[in-house]
Write an enzyme that holds these catalytic residues in place. Sequence first.
Site, PDB file in Angstrom:
ATOM      1  N   GLU A  51       0.946  -7.511  -0.386  1.00 21.35           N
ATOM      2  CA  GLU A  51       1.241  -7.679  -1.819  1.00 21.35           C
ATOM      3  C   GLU A  51       0.016  -8.232  -2.538  1.00 21.35           C
ATOM      4  OE1 GLU A  51       3.567  -6.027  -3.548  1.00 21.35           O
ATOM      5  OE2 GLU A  51       5.103  -6.943  -2.290  1.00 21.35           O
ATOM      6  N   SER A  85      18.017  11.624 -20.989  1.00 20.30           N
ATOM      7  CA  SER A  85      18.211  10.808 -19.802  1.00 20.30           C
ATOM      8  C   SER A  85      19.690  10.481 -19.661  1.00 20.30           C
ATOM      9  CB  SER A  85      17.402   9.508 -19.901  1.00 20.30           C
ATOM     10  OG  SER A  85      17.884   8.586 -18.938  1.00 20.30           O
ATOM     11  N   ALA A 140      14.016  -3.111 -10.911  1.00 15.76           N
ATOM     12  CA  ALA A 140      14.345  -3.818  -9.669  1.00 15.76           C
ATOM     13  C   ALA A 140      13.107  -4.033  -8.810  1.00 15.76           C
ATOM     14  CB  ALA A 140      15.389  -3.035  -8.886  1.00 15.76           C
ATOM     15  N   SER A 143       9.803   0.469  -8.291  1.00 16.34           N
ATOM     16  CA  SER A 143       8.927   1.482  -8.887  1.00 16.34           C
ATOM     17  C   SER A 143       9.613   2.666  -9.527  1.00 16.34           C
ATOM     18  CB  SER A 143       7.926   1.996  -7.849  1.00 16.34           C
ATOM     19  OG  SER A 143       6.905   1.084  -7.729  1.00 16.34           O
ATOM     20  N   SER A 145       9.164   3.251 -12.511  1.00 13.69           N
ATOM     21  CA  SER A 145       8.116   3.775 -13.409  1.00 13.69           C
ATOM     22  C   SER A 145       7.247   4.799 -12.684  1.00 13.69           C
ATOM     23  CB  SER A 145       7.174   2.673 -13.901  1.00 13.69           C
ATOM     24  OG  SER A 145       7.863   1.519 -14.191  1.00 13.69           O
ATOM     25  N   GLU A 177       0.083   5.026 -16.700  1.00 18.39           N
ATOM     26  CA  GLU A 177       0.718   3.702 -16.752  1.00 18.39           C
ATOM     27  C   GLU A 177      -0.241   2.645 -17.309  1.00 18.39           C
ATOM     28  OE1 GLU A 177       3.579   2.745 -14.002  1.00 18.39           O
ATOM     29  OE2 GLU A 177       3.676   0.655 -14.601  1.00 18.39           O
ATOM     30  N   ASP A 189       1.928   1.981  -6.069  1.00 21.58           N
ATOM     31  CA  ASP A 189       3.207   2.584  -6.426  1.00 21.58           C
ATOM     32  C   ASP A 189       3.123   4.118  -6.489  1.00 21.58           C
ATOM     33  OD1 ASP A 189       3.693  -0.073  -6.700  1.00 21.58           O
ATOM     34  OD2 ASP A 189       3.772  -0.082  -8.879  1.00 21.58           O
TER      35      ASP A 189
HETATM   36  C1  GLA Z   1       2.896  -4.228  -9.053  1.00 28.37           C
HETATM   37  C2  GLA Z   1       1.799  -3.197  -9.268  1.00 28.37           C
HETATM   38  C3  GLA Z   1       1.208  -2.742  -7.927  1.00 28.37           C
HETATM   39  C4  GLA Z   1       0.808  -3.938  -7.064  1.00 28.37           C
HETATM   40  C5  GLA Z   1       1.958  -4.938  -6.984  1.00 28.37           C
HETATM   41  C6  GLA Z   1       1.573  -6.197  -6.256  1.00 28.37           C
HETATM   42  O1  GLA Z   1       4.009  -3.647  -8.423  1.00 28.37           O
HETATM   43  O2  GLA Z   1       2.324  -2.091  -9.953  1.00 28.37           O
HETATM   44  O3  GLA Z   1       0.108  -1.892  -8.165  1.00 28.37           O
HETATM   45  O4  GLA Z   1      -0.363  -4.530  -7.551  1.00 28.37           O
HETATM   46  O5  GLA Z   1       2.422  -5.314  -8.278  1.00 28.37           O
HETATM   47  O6  GLA Z   1       1.329  -5.928  -4.913  1.00 28.37           O
END
Ligand code: GLA
Length: 406
Positions: A51, A85, A140, A143, A145, A177, A189
């Site tokens: 992370e 949507s 949540a 991802s 997005s 993004e 992501d």
């Molecule tokens: C968010 C960002 C990712 C990553 C995480 C932390 O989810 O979109 O690119 O940096 O935070 O690991």
Amino acid sequence: MKNLGPGNNFKKLQDQYISKFIKSAQESEDMMERGNLINILSPGRVNIIGEHTDYNQGLSITAAINKYIFITGYKNGLDSVEVYSKYLDDSGKFSLNNITFDKSKHWINYIKGIVNEYIQRGYKISGFNMIMDSNLPIGAGISSSASLEVGVAKFIKELFKLNVSDKEIVNLSNSAENNFVGVSCGFMDQFSVTHGKKDYVIFLNFKDLSYEYIPFSPGNDLILIINSREERNLANTEYNKRRKECNDAVRLISGLIKGRDINSLSDISPELLLGVKDKLPEKIFKRARHVVTENKRVLLAKECLLKGDIEKLGSILYESHESLKNDYEVSTDKLDYLVQELSKINGVYGARLMGAGFGGSVISIVKKEIVGEIIDKAGTGFLRTFNNNPDFIECLPSDGTMRVNI
Ligand code: GLA
């Protein structure tokens, strides 16, 4: 192209919602010939470990998951895009000639951003109608997005038969993004959503976006996401602050250690960092320590996965959480509570906050048979302590964004 197995309800969905856009009998006939429709299934992602390493050219182990955004649509012969949507029960429309940020309808900016990227990169596209639905919860931390961005990017690629590589899909989605939607993020992501593989996790090196698949079909275990439903209000500002602190750390450390090529925190070992501890501001040292130890944890986690040692993997997840909490300072009381409660339950291997932090979700690896007990114990305790119910999302690794036959 994948064939969705029996039991999927996407055909029903498509029939149900396509009528929203059909304006004439002729059009209806055209659309009902399924060949004119492009269907995309785009997964969410989990980050097993690693992370805040992606923007530090570090390491992660991620997976696309079997929760999806479903997109279906067709060319409308106009120079405008119309979207409905189902998930939000909302629709929007924009012209290809004037793509601007929409302040009042946030979700449509993800679609505008992707269309804008294609146009700016010189691809020839025209108008389309699109319908989407989802069983992937928004906000949540799994991802939604990136899932939408990559889903729309692949939809447009297929609809207009564009020659676009997966690498470019990742790049243009990430750029949409950061530059159009205005939320900073690294590559984790969009990459995971694009490159996911059923029964595998992805070991990823952000230095050059090289990756390896590691088998992960956990048998009697599964990945359980617990969404605290805490809004990630601070996420964007604090995220940018952490990125800046990491850059400051690189600048200061490379000034202290001569004769070594240090371009990112991932060029530094924990030992090297310890050697300059006294010369760094405490906060900067802690941020750097999280990143360098997290990279090390990812390597250890990879070994565990290869050996099938889920117990050890779990303990590394707990260590990651401690580091995110104490050194990177991105946790919250709710996330800490969930990790703490999970650690008391027999059959939970490990847990940690997932994603940027400041709310969102916890990821855990658990025995299938104890999911009910977790919902009961952690869920009830959470409700008593914080007065709201968390969401529990069971998932397994999935293929990345794909075109599907209905
Ligand atoms: C968010 C960002 C990712 C990553 C995480 C932390 O989810 O979109 O690119 O940096 O935070 O690991």
